[in-house]
Design a protein around this motif. Structure first.
Motif, PDB file in Angstrom:
ATOM      1  N   ASN A  23       0.699  -1.461  -0.206  1.00  0.00           N
ATOM      2  CA  ASN A  23      -0.015  -0.076   0.069  1.00  0.00           C
ATOM      3  C   ASN A  23       0.490   1.547   0.056  1.00  0.00           C
ATOM      4  O   ASN A  23       0.315   2.667  -0.733  1.00  0.00           O
ATOM      5  N   THR A  24       2.156   1.453   0.272  1.00  0.00           N
ATOM      6  CA  THR A  24       2.624   3.170   1.055  1.00  0.00           C
ATOM      7  C   THR A  24       3.053   2.811  -0.960  1.00  0.00           C
ATOM      8  O   THR A  24       3.235   4.270  -0.561  1.00  0.00           O
ATOM      9  N   VAL A  25       3.751   0.995  -1.311  1.00  0.00           N
ATOM     10  CA  VAL A  25       4.120   1.824  -2.580  1.00  0.00           C
ATOM     11  C   VAL A  25       3.228   2.520  -3.741  1.00  0.00           C
ATOM     12  O   VAL A  25       4.160   2.949  -3.939  1.00  0.00           O
ATOM     13  N   LEU A  26       2.095   1.828  -3.529  1.00  0.00           N
ATOM     14  CA  LEU A  26       1.447   1.941  -4.311  1.00  0.00           C
ATOM     15  C   LEU A  26       0.936   3.441  -4.181  1.00  0.00           C
ATOM     16  O   LEU A  26       0.426   4.502  -5.242  1.00  0.00           O
ATOM     17  N   LYS A  27       0.958   4.059  -3.216  1.00  0.00           N
ATOM     18  CA  LYS A  27       0.651   5.779  -2.422  1.00  0.00           C
ATOM     19  C   LYS A  27       1.193   6.439  -3.431  1.00  0.00           C
ATOM     20  O   LYS A  27       1.349   7.308  -3.549  1.00  0.00           O
ATOM     21  N   GLU A  28       3.313   6.088  -2.252  1.00  0.00           N
ATOM     22  CA  GLU A  28       4.138   6.953  -3.662  1.00  0.00           C
ATOM     23  C   GLU A  28       3.737   6.355  -5.086  1.00  0.00           C
ATOM     24  O   GLU A  28       4.650   7.381  -5.244  1.00  0.00           O
ATOM     25  N   THR A  29       4.160   5.431  -5.533  1.00  0.00           N
ATOM     26  CA  THR A  29       3.845   5.263  -6.454  1.00  0.00           C
ATOM     27  C   THR A  29       2.541   6.948  -7.647  1.00  0.00           C
ATOM     28  O   THR A  29       2.716   7.338  -8.527  1.00  0.00           O
ATOM     29  N   GLU A  30       1.661   6.451  -6.828  1.00  0.00           N
ATOM     30  CA  GLU A  30       0.334   7.241  -6.877  1.00  0.00           C
ATOM     31  C   GLU A  30       1.607   9.177  -7.226  1.00  0.00           C
ATOM     32  O   GLU A  30       0.385   9.744  -8.563  1.00  0.00           O
ATOM     33  N   ASP A  31       1.359   9.432  -5.906  1.00  0.00           N
ATOM     34  CA  ASP A  31       2.019   9.917  -5.407  1.00  0.00           C
ATOM     35  C   ASP A  31       2.598  10.847  -6.354  1.00  0.00           C
ATOM     36  O   ASP A  31       2.894  12.531  -7.020  1.00  0.00           O
ATOM     37  N   LEU A  32       3.717  10.118  -6.551  1.00  0.00           N
ATOM     38  CA  LEU A  32       5.006  10.212  -7.261  1.00  0.00           C
ATOM     39  C   LEU A  32       3.886  10.754  -9.675  1.00  0.00           C
ATOM     40  O   LEU A  32       4.457  11.714 -10.501  1.00  0.00           O
ATOM     41  N   LYS A  33       3.431   9.463  -9.590  1.00  0.00           N
ATOM     42  CA  LYS A  33       2.360   9.896 -11.109  1.00  0.00           C
ATOM     43  C   LYS A  33       1.232  11.564 -11.080  1.00  0.00           C
ATOM     44  O   LYS A  33       1.877  11.658 -12.143  1.00  0.00           O
ATOM     45  N   GLU A  34       1.144  11.348 -10.096  1.00  0.00           N
ATOM     46  CA  GLU A  34       0.128  13.382 -10.013  1.00  0.00           C
ATOM     47  C   GLU A  34       1.601  13.890  -9.711  1.00  0.00           C
ATOM     48  O   GLU A  34       1.215  14.795 -10.623  1.00  0.00           O
ATOM     49  N   THR A  35       3.052  13.983  -9.300  1.00  0.00           N
ATOM     50  CA  THR A  35       3.678  15.249  -9.104  1.00  0.00           C
ATOM     51  C   THR A  35       4.642  15.255 -10.937  1.00  0.00           C
ATOM     52  O   THR A  35       4.616  15.974 -11.394  1.00  0.00           O
ATOM     53  N   SER A  36       4.558  13.871 -11.632  1.00  0.00           N
ATOM     54  CA  SER A  36       4.597  14.016 -12.834  1.00  0.00           C
ATOM     55  C   SER A  36       4.047  15.089 -13.416  1.00  0.00           C
ATOM     56  O   SER A  36       4.406  15.562 -14.710  1.00  0.00           O
ATOM     57  N   LYS A  37       2.665  14.507 -13.773  1.00  0.00           N
ATOM     58  CA  LYS A  37       1.371  15.131 -14.290  1.00  0.00           C
ATOM     59  C   LYS A  37       1.864  17.200 -14.353  1.00  0.00           C
ATOM     60  O   LYS A  37       1.589  17.257 -14.962  1.00  0.00           O
ATOM     61  N   GLU A  38       2.236  16.727 -12.506  1.00  0.00           N
ATOM     62  CA  GLU A  38       1.804  18.793 -12.162  1.00  0.00           C
ATOM     63  C   GLU A  38       3.179  19.528 -12.900  1.00  0.00           C
ATOM     64  O   GLU A  38       3.445  20.079 -13.401  1.00  0.00           O
ATOM     65  N   TYR A  39       4.312  18.237 -12.809  1.00  0.00           N
ATOM     66  CA  TYR A  39       5.383  18.210 -13.407  1.00  0.00           C
ATOM     67  C   TYR A  39       5.484  18.758 -15.342  1.00  0.00           C
ATOM     68  O   TYR A  39       5.409  20.037 -15.828  1.00  0.00           O
ATOM     69  N   GLN A  44       4.878  22.243 -19.581  1.00  0.00           N
ATOM     70  CA  GLN A  44       4.390  22.557 -21.290  1.00  0.00           C
ATOM     71  C   GLN A  44       3.629  23.785 -21.108  1.00  0.00           C
ATOM     72  O   GLN A  44       3.966  24.847 -21.979  1.00  0.00           O
ATOM     73  N   ASP A  45       3.461  24.881 -19.908  1.00  0.00           N
ATOM     74  CA  ASP A  45       3.355  26.150 -19.879  1.00  0.00           C
ATOM     75  C   ASP A  45       4.240  26.587 -20.163  1.00  0.00           C
ATOM     76  O   ASP A  45       4.345  28.104 -20.566  1.00  0.00           O
ATOM     77  N   PHE A  46       5.519  26.419 -19.508  1.00  0.00           N
ATOM     78  CA  PHE A  46       6.845  27.130 -19.610  1.00  0.00           C
ATOM     79  C   PHE A  46       7.981  27.013 -21.141  1.00  0.00           C
ATOM     80  O   PHE A  46       7.603  28.596 -21.870  1.00  0.00           O
ATOM     81  N   GLY A  47       7.007  26.174 -21.428  1.00  0.00           N
ATOM     82  CA  GLY A  47       6.863  26.221 -23.197  1.00  0.00           C
ATOM     83  C   GLY A  47       6.609  27.394 -23.848  1.00  0.00           C
ATOM     84  O   GLY A  47       6.788  28.031 -24.683  1.00  0.00           O
ATOM     85  N   LYS A  48       4.718  27.140 -23.181  1.00  0.00           N
ATOM     86  CA  LYS A  48       4.574  28.062 -24.226  1.00  0.00           C
ATOM     87  C   LYS A  48       4.604  30.000 -23.550  1.00  0.00           C
ATOM     88  O   LYS A  48       4.674  30.338 -24.900  1.00  0.00           O
ATOM     89  N   ILE A  49       5.379  29.630 -22.693  1.00  0.00           N
ATOM     90  CA  ILE A  49       5.637  30.977 -22.108  1.00  0.00           C
ATOM     91  C   ILE A  49       7.087  31.495 -23.433  1.00  0.00           C
ATOM     92  O   ILE A  49       7.283  32.482 -23.658  1.00  0.00           O
ATOM     93  N   ILE A  50       8.125  30.442 -22.944  1.00  0.00           N
ATOM     94  CA  ILE A  50       9.195  30.693 -23.687  1.00  0.00           C
ATOM     95  C   ILE A  50       8.928  30.915 -24.931  1.00  0.00           C
ATOM     96  O   ILE A  50       9.098  31.670 -26.005  1.00  0.00           O
ATOM     97  N   THR A  51       7.776  30.063 -26.009  1.00  0.00           N
ATOM     98  CA  THR A  51       7.480  30.000 -27.442  1.00  0.00           C
ATOM     99  C   THR A  51       6.541  31.858 -27.629  1.00  0.00           C
ATOM    100  O   THR A  51       7.344  32.466 -28.805  1.00  0.00           O
TER     101      THR A  51
END
Length: 131
Positions: A23-39, A44-51
């Motif tokens: 369960n803890t590994v699953l939770k950490e994996t889901e947290d990492l997945k969410e953090t990766s999506k945010e990143y 992408q937002d940074f790319g738009k700003i640079i463009t």
């Protein structure tokens, strides 16, 4: 029984489903997945700003280039006008010189005609006295 399942790398989750991941590994994996999506969203937002920034800089550069060309054109026009004025001034100076020479010639001719007139008047008076 739960210990035997854990030895086999099987775990129960919060709704009592059997899982292969703890369960803890699953939770950490889901947290990492969410953090990766945010990143990814931030990247992408940074790319738009640079463009947008690059587009603005290109537009600014184009505008600067247009202004530069306009300034060069204006400078060339001013130089051309100055040369035209110098040419016109030289032309007028030459005309003044020609008129001055003509005036001197006319003055000399006038003086010569006055002398001739005085001589003729003298001759007429002399001839009138002889009669």
């Amino acid at each position: 029984m739960a210990e035997e399942l854990q030895k086999s790398h099987l775990y129960y989750d919060e709704i009592n489903k059997i899982r292969v991941i703890e369960n803890t590994v699953l939770k950490e994996t889901e947290d990492l997945k969410e953090t990766s999506k945010e990143y990814e969203t931030k990247v992408q937002d940074f790319g738009k700003i640079i463009t947008n920034l690059l587009d603005m800089l290109k537009e600014l550069g184009d505008n600067v280039e247009k202004q530069k060309m306009a300034a060069i054109g204006a400078t060339n026009l001013v130089k051309s006008i100055a040369k035209d004025r110098e040419s016109e001034q030289a032309k007028l100076q030459a005309e003044i010189s020609d008129k001055s020479i003509a005036l001197e010639q006319l003055d000399s001719e006038y003086d010569a005609l006055q002398i001739l007139e005085a001589t003729q008047i003298e001759t007429i008076e002399y001839l009138t006295q002889l009669r």
